[in-house]
Structure formats: C-alpha cells, structure tokens
Enzyme design. Structure first.
Site, PDB file in Angstrom:
ATOM      1  N   ARG A  29       4.311 -14.387  21.899  1.00  0.00           N
ATOM      2  CA  ARG A  29       5.291 -14.896  20.924  1.00  0.00           C
ATOM      3  C   ARG A  29       6.690 -14.964  21.514  1.00  0.00           C
ATOM      4  NH1 ARG A  29       8.728 -11.855  17.010  1.00  0.00           N
ATOM      5  NH2 ARG A  29       7.814  -9.970  17.845  1.00  0.00           N
ATOM      6  N   HIS A  88       6.122  -4.923  23.759  1.00  0.00           N
ATOM      7  CA  HIS A  88       7.564  -5.119  23.933  1.00  0.00           C
ATOM      8  C   HIS A  88       8.032  -4.289  25.124  1.00  0.00           C
ATOM      9  CE1 HIS A  88      11.772  -5.594  23.134  1.00  0.00           C
ATOM     10  NE2 HIS A  88      11.495  -6.417  22.146  1.00  0.00           N
ATOM     11  N   SER A 132       8.472 -14.868  14.749  1.00  0.00           N
ATOM     12  CA  SER A 132       7.467 -14.395  13.781  1.00  0.00           C
ATOM     13  C   SER A 132       8.020 -14.366  12.367  1.00  0.00           C
ATOM     14  CB  SER A 132       6.911 -13.036  14.165  1.00  0.00           C
ATOM     15  OG  SER A 132       7.935 -12.175  14.467  1.00  0.00           O
ATOM     16  N   HIS A 161       3.676  -4.055  20.202  1.00  0.00           N
ATOM     17  CA  HIS A 161       4.737  -4.541  19.323  1.00  0.00           C
ATOM     18  C   HIS A 161       4.265  -5.593  18.326  1.00  0.00           C
ATOM     19  CE1 HIS A 161       8.703  -5.572  18.004  1.00  0.00           C
ATOM     20  NE2 HIS A 161       8.633  -6.799  18.461  1.00  0.00           N
ATOM     21  N   GLY A 178      16.232  -8.279  15.741  1.00  0.00           N
ATOM     22  CA  GLY A 178      16.890  -9.397  16.416  1.00  0.00           C
ATOM     23  C   GLY A 178      17.282 -10.519  15.493  1.00  0.00           C
ATOM     24  N   GLY A 179      16.316 -11.070  14.741  1.00  0.00           N
ATOM     25  CA  GLY A 179      16.664 -12.136  13.823  1.00  0.00           C
ATOM     26  C   GLY A 179      15.544 -13.116  13.585  1.00  0.00           C
ATOM     27  N   LYS A 194       0.814  -1.226   0.000  1.00  0.00           N
ATOM     28  CA  LYS A 194       0.000   0.000   0.000  1.00  0.00           C
ATOM     29  C   LYS A 194       0.845   1.272   0.000  1.00  0.00           C
ATOM     30  CE  LYS A 194      -1.393   0.314   4.880  1.00  0.00           C
ATOM     31  NZ  LYS A 194      -2.574   0.284   5.739  1.00  0.00           N
ATOM     32  N   SER A 219       8.391  -6.133   8.419  1.00  0.00           N
ATOM     33  CA  SER A 219       9.520  -7.022   8.127  1.00  0.00           C
ATOM     34  C   SER A 219      10.819  -6.225   8.067  1.00  0.00           C
ATOM     35  CB  SER A 219       9.311  -7.753   6.798  1.00  0.00           C
ATOM     36  OG  SER A 219       8.179  -8.586   6.885  1.00  0.00           O
ATOM     37  N   SER A 220      10.769  -5.067   7.421  1.00  0.00           N
ATOM     38  CA  SER A 220      11.998  -4.270   7.281  1.00  0.00           C
ATOM     39  C   SER A 220      12.531  -3.785   8.624  1.00  0.00           C
ATOM     40  CB  SER A 220      11.733  -3.032   6.418  1.00  0.00           C
ATOM     41  OG  SER A 220      11.428  -3.417   5.117  1.00  0.00           O
ATOM     42  N   GLU A 264      17.943 -14.697  22.705  1.00  0.00           N
ATOM     43  CA  GLU A 264      16.980 -13.670  23.118  1.00  0.00           C
ATOM     44  C   GLU A 264      16.132 -14.254  24.232  1.00  0.00           C
ATOM     45  OE1 GLU A 264      15.894 -10.727  19.679  1.00  0.00           O
ATOM     46  OE2 GLU A 264      15.406 -12.721  19.008  1.00  0.00           O
ATOM     47  N   ASP A 289      -5.603  -3.898   7.927  1.00  0.00           N
ATOM     48  CA  ASP A 289      -6.534  -3.880   6.791  1.00  0.00           C
ATOM     49  C   ASP A 289      -7.005  -5.286   6.403  1.00  0.00           C
ATOM     50  OD1 ASP A 289      -5.702  -1.278   6.880  1.00  0.00           O
ATOM     51  OD2 ASP A 289      -4.935  -1.183   4.840  1.00  0.00           O
ATOM     52  N   ARG A 292       8.916 -11.843  27.001  1.00  0.00           N
ATOM     53  CA  ARG A 292       8.531 -10.426  26.898  1.00  0.00           C
ATOM     54  C   ARG A 292       7.352 -10.019  27.766  1.00  0.00           C
ATOM     55  NH1 ARG A 292       9.113  -9.862  20.431  1.00  0.00           N
ATOM     56  NH2 ARG A 292      11.363  -9.961  20.574  1.00  0.00           N
TER      57      ARG A 292
HETATM   58  C1  LIG Z   1      10.533  -3.003  15.312  1.00  0.00           C
HETATM   59  C2  LIG Z   1      10.221  -4.446  15.065  1.00  0.00           C
HETATM   60  C3  LIG Z   1      11.186  -5.401  15.299  1.00  0.00           C
HETATM   61  C4  LIG Z   1      10.898  -6.753  15.076  1.00  0.00           C
HETATM   62  N1  LIG Z   1      11.894  -7.672  15.263  1.00  0.00           N
HETATM   63  C5  LIG Z   1      11.649  -8.974  14.953  1.00  0.00           C
HETATM   64  C6  LIG Z   1      12.687  -9.935  15.013  1.00  0.00           C
HETATM   65  O1  LIG Z   1      13.825  -9.624  15.331  1.00  0.00           O
HETATM   66  N2  LIG Z   1      12.375 -11.220  14.699  1.00  0.00           N
HETATM   67  C7  LIG Z   1      11.125 -11.623  14.327  1.00  0.00           C
HETATM   68  O2  LIG Z   1      10.912 -12.810  14.078  1.00  0.00           O
HETATM   69  N3  LIG Z   1      10.133 -10.712  14.241  1.00  0.00           N
HETATM   70  C8  LIG Z   1      10.359  -9.410  14.521  1.00  0.00           C
HETATM   71  N4  LIG Z   1       9.356  -8.489  14.404  1.00  0.00           N
HETATM   72  C9  LIG Z   1       8.048  -8.937  13.889  1.00  0.00           C
HETATM   73  C10 LIG Z   1       8.149  -9.237  12.400  1.00  0.00           C
HETATM   74  O3  LIG Z   1       8.988  -8.287  11.791  1.00  0.00           O
HETATM   75  C11 LIG Z   1       6.798  -9.191  11.730  1.00  0.00           C
HETATM   76  O4  LIG Z   1       5.865  -9.922  12.449  1.00  0.00           O
HETATM   77  C12 LIG Z   1       6.853  -9.782  10.324  1.00  0.00           C
HETATM   78  O5  LIG Z   1       7.941  -9.265   9.625  1.00  0.00           O
HETATM   79  C13 LIG Z   1       5.567  -9.473   9.618  1.00  0.00           C
HETATM   80  O6  LIG Z   1       5.704  -9.780   8.260  1.00  0.00           O
HETATM   81  P1  LIG Z   1       4.433  -9.702   7.347  1.00  0.00           P
HETATM   82  O7  LIG Z   1       4.876 -10.109   5.994  1.00  0.00           O
HETATM   83  O8  LIG Z   1       3.328 -10.429   7.961  1.00  0.00           O
HETATM   84  O9  LIG Z   1       3.982  -8.152   7.380  1.00  0.00           O
HETATM   85  P2  LIG Z   1       4.760  -6.834   6.984  1.00  0.00           P
HETATM   86  O10 LIG Z   1       6.197  -7.065   6.813  1.00  0.00           O
HETATM   87  O11 LIG Z   1       4.372  -5.783   7.947  1.00  0.00           O
HETATM   88  O12 LIG Z   1       4.161  -6.473   5.538  1.00  0.00           O
HETATM   89  C14 LIG Z   1       2.830  -6.055   5.390  1.00  0.00           C
HETATM   90  C15 LIG Z   1       2.590  -5.677   3.929  1.00  0.00           C
HETATM   91  O13 LIG Z   1       1.202  -5.539   3.703  1.00  0.00           O
HETATM   92  C16 LIG Z   1       0.962  -4.394   2.897  1.00  0.00           C
HETATM   93  N5  LIG Z   1      -0.421  -3.953   3.138  1.00  0.00           N
HETATM   94  C17 LIG Z   1      -1.068  -3.812   4.328  1.00  0.00           C
HETATM   95  N6  LIG Z   1      -2.339  -3.409   4.125  1.00  0.00           N
HETATM   96  C18 LIG Z   1      -2.491  -3.294   2.775  1.00  0.00           C
HETATM   97  C19 LIG Z   1      -3.551  -2.883   1.929  1.00  0.00           C
HETATM   98  N7  LIG Z   1      -4.758  -2.528   2.412  1.00  0.00           N
HETATM   99  N8  LIG Z   1      -3.350  -2.838   0.586  1.00  0.00           N
HETATM  100  C20 LIG Z   1      -2.144  -3.185   0.056  1.00  0.00           C
HETATM  101  N9  LIG Z   1      -1.090  -3.588   0.813  1.00  0.00           N
HETATM  102  C21 LIG Z   1      -1.269  -3.627   2.141  1.00  0.00           C
HETATM  103  C22 LIG Z   1       2.016  -3.411   3.355  1.00  0.00           C
HETATM  104  O14 LIG Z   1       2.180  -2.386   2.412  1.00  0.00           O
HETATM  105  C23 LIG Z   1       3.226  -4.361   3.507  1.00  0.00           C
HETATM  106  O15 LIG Z   1       3.821  -4.522   2.236  1.00  0.00           O
HETATM  107  C24 LIG Z   1       9.617  -7.137  14.621  1.00  0.00           C
HETATM  108  C25 LIG Z   1       8.656  -6.178  14.390  1.00  0.00           C
HETATM  109  C26 LIG Z   1       8.934  -4.840  14.606  1.00  0.00           C
HETATM  110  C27 LIG Z   1       7.877  -3.830  14.342  1.00  0.00           C
END
Ligand SMILES: Cc1cc2nc3c(=O)[nH]c(=O)nc-3n(C[C@H](O)[C@H](O)[C@H](O)COP(=O)(O)OP(=O)(O)OC[C@H]3O[C@@H](n4cnc5c(N)ncnc54)[C@H](O)[C@@H]3O)c2cc1C
Length: 501
Positions: free
Chosen positions: A369, A226, A374, A334, A46-47, A33, A41-42, A113, A205, A273
């Site tokens: 978690r 967190h 994750s 978190h 931690g890992g 979006k 994810s970006s 961790e 969403d 946590r």
């Molecule tokens: C600061 C932070 C640190 C973390 N550290 C860790 C870690 O070390 N290890 C670990 O395992 N996990 C960690 N997590 C959790 C982990 O990063 C996430 O749970 C995981 O990456 C989620 O991936 P995802 O693909 O589900 O969602 P996301 O990576 O959040 O991607 C969501 C996607 O959906 C799209 N989207 C959403 N709504 C819409 C819409 N209506 N229309 C079109 N596109 C849409 C967005 O644009 C995005 O591209 C961390 C999270 C955070 C916030």
C-alpha cells in the site's frame, strides 16, 4: 430491535462512512466489538491521500505512484476509481467538519510521505485518524435511522433465505440479529503477529467469518510491515513513528549512527515502505545488529513539536526527546493489502454481503500500500457499497428469516496458549522476509489449531472467537504464501528496488 435492513459490523472509518451514505429510510445497526472508537482508524497518523483542489497534481499522477508502490499488481479498474473519486470524499469529510491543517494563506497543507511524487496528503497534525473517526461518530450519532452499539462482538454470521443472521455477544449474553444486507468493516489482522501497530480489535474476525461462509479471500499473504515502529519490544501494540516524519526530512541510521538507505535504493528514506523495511533487515544482516534509529534532530525543534505533537509527547513518556535524540525503530506488522475479495461496489462473492476498509481486498494496493491510501480506500469504497445497497433495497422483500445458532451451551472454555502459539509462528515464519523453509511446519501447526477450534465444542466467548479468527487468518496467509513459493521461485512480499547508481 432485532431485524434491520443493514447491519454494519465495524465502527471504524469505513463502517461509519457506509452508515452515513446509506438512505435515511433504511434501518441500520452499526456494531463495534469494544469501545466505539477503539480501532485502527483512530490510530492513523499521517493522513488521507487524494487530489482535491490541487492544480499541480492529478489523479493520473496519484495512480502512477500507487502502481509503483504496489509493484504494478494493483487492479487498474479499482485504482482508477480510487484516485478519481478521492476528491468527492475528501470534500465530504471537510463538509462534515474534519479539521485538516491549513497553511498561513488558508489553503490546505498537503504533506508528503514515502512513495508519493507530490504533496497530496491531508492531515490533522499527526492524529488524522482520530479527527476523522470522531467527525464520523458525531455525524452518524445524529442520524435517526442509525443505531450504534459498542461492546457487541459478532461471533458468527449465517446466510438465510432473506439475508443474514448474526450471533452477537454483549455483556455475557447472546442475541441473534437479522439483516437483509451485511457490511463487514471489521479492520485488519495485526494481532495475528507478536508485534504490530494495530489496535486490539484487529483480529481478522470479518475475514474469518466470510471465509467460513464460503466467500473468496484474496491476497491475505500481502502484508505490510511498517519500517519505523517505535522499538519497545515489551508491548504487543507498537507505537508508530509516522512516515510523515521521513516525509519532513528524517534520516534512518544503523547501529553505528550511519545513514544506509543509499546502499539499497536511490529513493533513500522516501522509498516505499516495503523497500525500506527490507533494507532495514538487509542492513541488520550486514551489521549483525537490529538497532536502528530515526533522526530528525537537524530540524527546527519548534517545527517538530508543532508538526508531530502526539509523537513528540508519546516519545517523551519513553524519555526520548525527538528534537534532540535519535528514535529507536524497527519494522513490525502494520497493514493488510488483501482480504475479502470485492468488486468496485464492495460486493463480495456472496449475494448481499459487502466488505469495505482494511478487511476487504479491492486490489487498489497491489502488493504494497502507498502511504495514506487506506483511509481513502475506506471512504471511497464504503460510499460505493452504500450506493449499491440503496439500489437493491428498493426491491428487497420486507420479511426476515432467522438462523438458529448452536450456542455450545455447557461446553468447557478453550484451553489457553493458542493465540501465543499462532503469534510466535507468524513472527518467526512470515515476517518481512519470509522464512520459506519454516512455512510448511508453521502451516501444519496452525492447521491443527484450526481443526481443533472448528471441531471441538468450546464455550463461545471472546477468547474463543478471537483465537478462531487468528487461527483461520494465519492458516490462509501461510497456505497462500506456501503456494506462491511452490508455484515458482517467487518469494512472497518481495518489493521492487530502484538500485542506487
Ligand atoms: C498506527 C496506524 C497508523 C495508520 N496511519 C494511517 C494513515 O496515516 N493513513 C492511512 O490512510 N491509513 C493509516 N493506517 C491504516 C488505516 O488506519 C486503516 O487501514 C483504516 O483506518 C481501517 O479502517 P476500517 O474501518 O477498515 O477498520 P477499523 O478502523 O480498524 O475498524 C474496525 C471496526 O470493526 C469492529 N469489529 C471488528 N471485529 C468485530 C466483531 N467481531 N464484532 C463487532 N465489531 C467488530 C471494531 O470494533 C472496529 O469498530 C494506519 C493504521 C495504523 C494501525
């Protein structure tokens, strides 16, 4: 093109990895979006946890730690899948070029961790998520059968006789896209709170759209706070101080500079946590102060700078040198353990609709978690969604029916203030220790907002879509929490402490 075999809503780790694992003969569209790499994810630091070429570790031990952290509410079947298949996906990420840190002797450096009994977390310094996201973006962009569109907001999804239609808003214009299969990989719900570590896209969403289509949503009140977000109460997105900092030996200190975890749990700073977040709140009630710090100043400064380069640099911009200064921290929202209910192939309760990553509820996390599980879940279960679709697509008819969406043409813009109101309610009534007395009135206020947004013809723009998602998710969370409290004496989100001797 407007007809695809598969549309994946989300370009985070789970969405991209699903696209990579789908057969090359299928036409696939991936939608983000906002910018293509703006996602949770970006941000992962931690890992990714998992047993891969580790003779002194085992999936059994990983499962044990996952269960302990999850309060034994984890789904045993999906958790078994998670821990036993971890090696496949960590191996695949390495093959695709993810650059995980190594020790001087060439083996992978596995960090520790909270809640893990073994060093089993693969990482790229303290920015593992960005490394994985960019590896997957590179990989998926090279695939001829996958189209990736950024700044494309899915506003609504409808079931048709041949699959699904999605209403997409891009550059102010609407387009209807059809697909035989849809995967929601839309991430978490962090922005339903005033303070969160989550990125701006985390507005629930996919969960809200699935709910409106009638899919089962499970455990949305299982929210992880967190314990160590950087305490800068001026911005909504709170910079995370990774759990790995405690994994490398950092101490938690109260307003007097004293360590306090020994008062609450014998695992001290490395308790899971939810235990640490609750301990901080209990300690703030005991001391009457919400000033807390993380202290790693006793470690070698060169080690700290090399191990946590991003955290170190970010803190310097706030005038904090973590090699010498205590880091101010406080819990904040978190992660979401619940979501769209799925089975072990990421199938929702609606035929042809899949969900993976943070928006899904596989049940692997129980009520809390385990750190770094994750990213692992995002990979294991998106690969399995792709495998299921690959099988079904072999016999799917090739035609497409299109749903006609009501575009609310000429309708006025939604009034301002809904999102602020929802965030205030959630922060007040459903933070680390829920305000059981406030749940009823909070739920009532949120219900009114949902009714208004669902039943009034407002212009369908991104403000409206986000407000409706936040309101729907807040409603489901508070309703579920209230039901938990009403059905028993149980307080939602209460962790299991290991009492100090
Ligand atoms: C600061 C932070 C640190 C973390 N550290 C860790 C870690 O070390 N290890 C670990 O395992 N996990 C960690 N997590 C959790 C982990 O990063 C996430 O749970 C995981 O990456 C989620 O991936 P995802 O693909 O589900 O969602 P996301 O990576 O959040 O991607 C969501 C996607 O959906 C799209 N989207 C959403 N709504 C819409 C819409 N209506 N229309 C079109 N596109 C849409 C967005 O644009 C995005 O591209 C961390 C999270 C955070 C916030």
């Amino acid at each position: 093109m407007k007809n695809y075999d598969v549309v994946i809503v989300g370009a985070g780790a789970s969405g991209l990895y699903a696209a990579y694992n789908l057969p090359r003969e299928l036409n696939i569209l991936v939608l983000a979006k906002r910018e293509e790499d703006l996602c949770n994810s970006s941000l992962a630091q931690g890992g990714i946890a998992g047993v891969y070429e580790s003779p002194d570790d085992s999936p059994e031990l990983h499962k044990h730690d996952t269960f302990v952290a999850g309060g034994y509410e984890n789904d045993p079947v999906s958790t078994e899948v998670l821990v036993t298949e971890a090696c496949k996906d960590i191996g695949k990420l390495i093959e695709l070029g993810a650059d995980f840190d190594k020790t001087p002797d060439g083996d992978y450096h596995r960090t520790l961790e909270g809640g893990h009994g073994k060093h089993r977390i693969f990482h790229h310094a303290d920015c593992t998520g960005a490394e994985i996201e960019h590896t997957l973006l590179r990989t998926v962009k090279a695939l001829p059968n996958v189209e990736l569109r950024d700044n494309s907001l899915v506003c609504d999804t409808a079931k048709t006789s041949t699959g699904f239609s999605l209403l997409v808003l891009k550059n102010g214009g609407y387009e209807t896209i059809n697909a035989h299969f849809v995967i929601f990989a839309t991430g978490g719900i962090g922005r339903v709170y005033k303070y969160t570590t989550n990125s701006a896209i985390a507005t629930g969403d996919g969960i809200a759209m699935a709910y409106r289509m009638g899919a089962t949503i499970e455990h949305l009140s299982y929210i992880q706070f967190h314990p160590t977000a950087f305490n800068n109460r001026h911005t909504r997105e709170c910079f995370l101080i990774s759990e790995a900092v405690r994994g490398e030996g950092a101490y938690l200190r109260n307003c007097k500079g004293e360590r306090f975890m020994h008062l609450y749990d014998k695992r001290l700073e490395l308790a899971p946590r939810d235990v640490v977040s609750h301990s901080i709140i209990f300690e703030s009630q005991r001391t009457g102060s919400d000033e807390f710090f993380l202290d790693i100043t006793h470690k070698d400064p060169e080690f700290i700078k090399k191990r946590f380069p991003m955290i170190y640099k970010n803190l310097l911009t706030q005038n904090i040198d973590m090699t010498k200064d205590y880091i101010p921290i406080f819990p904040c929202q978190h992660y979401l353990m619940g979501g769209i209910k799925v089975d072990t192939y990421s199938r929702t309760t609606i035929d042809g609709l899949y969900a993976c990553g943070e928006c899904s509820c596989t049940g692997v996390h129980g009520n809390n978690r385990l750190a770094s599980n994750s990213l692992l879940e995002a990979h294991v279960f998106s690969r399995r969604a792709a495998a299921d679709i690959a099988e079904k697509a072999k016999t799917t008819p090739k035609d497409f029916e299109e749903h006609t969406f009501d575009l609310h043409e000429g309708a006025p813009k939604m009034p301002e203030g809904n999102r602020r109101k929802i965030r205030g309610i959630m922060q007040e009534d459903y933070f680390v220790i829920p305000n059981v007395k406030g749940l009823k009135s909070g739920l009532e206020e949120v219900r009114k907002i949902v009714d208004d947004l669902d039943n009034t013809r407002y212009a369908i723009d991104s403000d409206y879509v986000v407000a409706r998602s936040l309101a729907t998710c807040a409603y489901i969370i508070l309703k579920e929490a209230q039901d938990i409290c009403a059905g028993s004496e149980k307080i939602p989100n209460m962790p299991i402490f290991e009492k100090p001797e």
